[in-house]
Design a protein around this motif. Structure first.
Motif, PDB file in Angstrom:
ATOM      1  N   CYS A 271       0.965  -1.109   0.022  1.00  0.00           N
ATOM      2  CA  CYS A 271       0.117   0.106  -0.167  1.00  0.00           C
ATOM      3  C   CYS A 271       1.016   1.282   0.043  1.00  0.00           C
ATOM      4  CB  CYS A 271      -0.893   0.080   1.263  1.00  0.00           C
ATOM      5  SG  CYS A 271      -2.109  -1.289   1.403  1.00  0.00           S
ATOM      6  N   CYS A 277      -1.982   2.440   6.179  1.00  0.00           N
ATOM      7  CA  CYS A 277      -3.028   2.476   5.397  1.00  0.00           C
ATOM      8  C   CYS A 277      -4.396   1.574   6.218  1.00  0.00           C
ATOM      9  CB  CYS A 277      -2.845   1.688   4.194  1.00  0.00           C
ATOM     10  SG  CYS A 277      -4.176   1.866   3.071  1.00  0.00           S
ATOM     11  N   HIS A 279      -7.013   1.004   4.274  1.00  0.00           N
ATOM     12  CA  HIS A 279      -7.588   0.239   3.144  1.00  0.00           C
ATOM     13  C   HIS A 279      -8.829   0.739   2.860  1.00  0.00           C
ATOM     14  CE1 HIS A 279      -4.180  -1.947   4.374  1.00  0.00           C
ATOM     15  NE2 HIS A 279      -4.815  -2.542   5.330  1.00  0.00           N
ATOM     16  N   CYS A 285      -4.100   1.528  -2.543  1.00  0.00           N
ATOM     17  CA  CYS A 285      -4.146   0.353  -1.772  1.00  0.00           C
ATOM     18  C   CYS A 285      -4.174  -0.993  -2.542  1.00  0.00           C
ATOM     19  CB  CYS A 285      -5.590   0.619  -0.846  1.00  0.00           C
ATOM     20  SG  CYS A 285      -5.986  -0.430   0.308  1.00  0.00           S
ATOM     21  N   ALA A 286      -3.234  -1.565  -1.873  1.00  0.00           N
ATOM     22  CA  ALA A 286      -3.017  -3.032  -2.302  1.00  0.00           C
ATOM     23  C   ALA A 286      -4.065  -3.760  -1.969  1.00  0.00           C
ATOM     24  CB  ALA A 286      -1.598  -3.697  -1.861  1.00  0.00           C
ATOM     25  N   ILE A 287      -5.060  -3.834  -0.885  1.00  0.00           N
ATOM     26  CA  ILE A 287      -5.898  -4.472  -0.404  1.00  0.00           C
ATOM     27  C   ILE A 287      -7.037  -4.075  -1.546  1.00  0.00           C
ATOM     28  CG2 ILE A 287      -7.678  -4.772   1.305  1.00  0.00           C
ATOM     29  CD1 ILE A 287      -4.030  -4.281   2.072  1.00  0.00           C
TER      30      ILE A 287
HETATM   31 ZN    ZN Z   1      -4.241  -0.148   1.875  1.00  0.00          ZN
END
Ligand code: ZN
Ligand code: GDP
Length: 323
Positions: A271, A277, A279, A285-287
């Protein structure tokens, strides 16, 4: 450890809040004991300072056994007290694994409850197995079985073991026995999910009271009003706990939640804001990316958002209480 005169080291096998049943460390002798003094955890008041599984030092004083000391806990499972939201309630301590019982039908599955439960065991790194009980019922239809496969996959993918179980058809009973053997296991679930029936199928001598009123004679049967540790004839101990209605997390901060959804935590280094983060609306954001690509389950994300919202709401009223 050298013991003082009239001093015994033991393990708590039942806790009612006012007295505790303690099994001596060296034999099977059992004592009823009380506590003196105050004990805290995570800076929060505990509704029950001593939990099943706690290792304690007891002393005989004027004919009464008193718990004088709780030995350091290897781990514990604690929840926000259902009655006093600023207090913690200990379900058990010093356990090796937890088994969460849920059903898909009768009663219908509340997926969010699984995620909430995992949020209790994850901070302590306690392995949790999810039992989908009453498999005889959901296996009746192709759709039911498919639903089980789908939901199982979500949790298996992130490292939780799952099994289908039925004390009616016998599915999974041998597997469950194997999982319990030689371990100390906390068993939990909402009421009505068939936890007592399953335990009776595994260890009939326990003869736990089940939901079938017609079967209930009231004689010689245990009730699950308080957590209780039972020895297993094939090795190991099982801690049976009262049915849980709901789980809330007044004791956690938003970031604690983010860090204890294990697949979110793993991805969070990608992220933009890394470990800070949440999310939600943060950029890159990686999620959220994984969500659109199917790497993170939508149901997990929804549970997560709901828990964050609850925590924030609680904090909001807390901040404005003197307004
Ligand atoms: Zn995130
Ligand atoms: P607990 O509250 O989780 O301890 O649940 P009980 O063991 O008391 O069971 C609740 C109800 O579900 C009772 O009516 C049981 O007969 C029923 N039940 C328990 N296990 C099963 C199962 O594997 N299959 C089916 N069809 N019913 C079950």
């Amino acid at each position: 450890m050298t013991l003082q005169k009239n001093e015994i080291k033991g393990i708590v096998i039942k806790s009612t809040g006012s007295w505790y049943r303690v099994r001596a460390e060296n034999n099977t002798e059992v004592f009823e004991a009380r506590i003196v003094g105050k004990f805290r955890l995570q800076n929060m008041v505990l509704t029950n300072p001593v939990a099943v599984g706690d290792e304690v030092m007891m002393q005989l004083e004027r004919g009464d056994w008193l718990i004088k000391k709780i030995l350091p806990r290897r781990n514990y499972v604690a929840r926000q007290s259902p009655r006093q939201k600023h207090q913690l309630h200990l379900l058990a301590a010093n356990i090796e694994q937890t088994i969460l019982f849920v059903t898909i039908v009768e009663p219908m599955l509340k997926v969010g409850f699984i995620d909430r439960f995992l949020l209790m065991t994850e901070p302590q790194n306690i392995p949790t197995i999810i039992v989908f009980n009453k498999s005889d019922l959901f296996s009746k239809s192709k759709e039911g079985r498919q639903f089980f496969e789908n939901i199982s996959n979500i949790y298996q993918k992130i490292g939780y073991e799952t099994i289908a179980l039925s004390s009616v058809s016998g599915e999974g009973i041998a597997t469950l026995r194997q999982l319990l053997k030689d371990k100390t296991t906390l068993i939990a679930g909402q009421s009505g999910v068939g936890k007592s029936s399953a335990i009776n199928a595994i260890e009939p001598t326990l003869n736990l009271r089940t939901g079938e009123i017609s079967d209930y004679s009231g004689k010689g049967q245990h009730t699950t009003t308080f957590a209780e540790m039972h020895p297993l004839s094939f090795g190991g101990f099982l801690i049976d706990t009262p049915g849980i209605k709901t789980l809330a997390f007044n004791n956690l901060e938003a970031l604690d939640v983010a860090q204890n959804f294990r697949e979110f935590f793993e991805l969070s280094s990608d992220c933009k804001f890394g470990g800070s983060c949440l999310h939600r609306n943060e950029p890159q954001c990686a999620i959220k990316n994984a969500l659109t690509e199917g790497g993170v389950a939508e149901s997990r994300y929804q549970s997560y958002l709901q828990i964050l919202e609850e925590i924030e709401k609680q904090n909001y009223w807390e901040l404005h209480k003197d307004f």
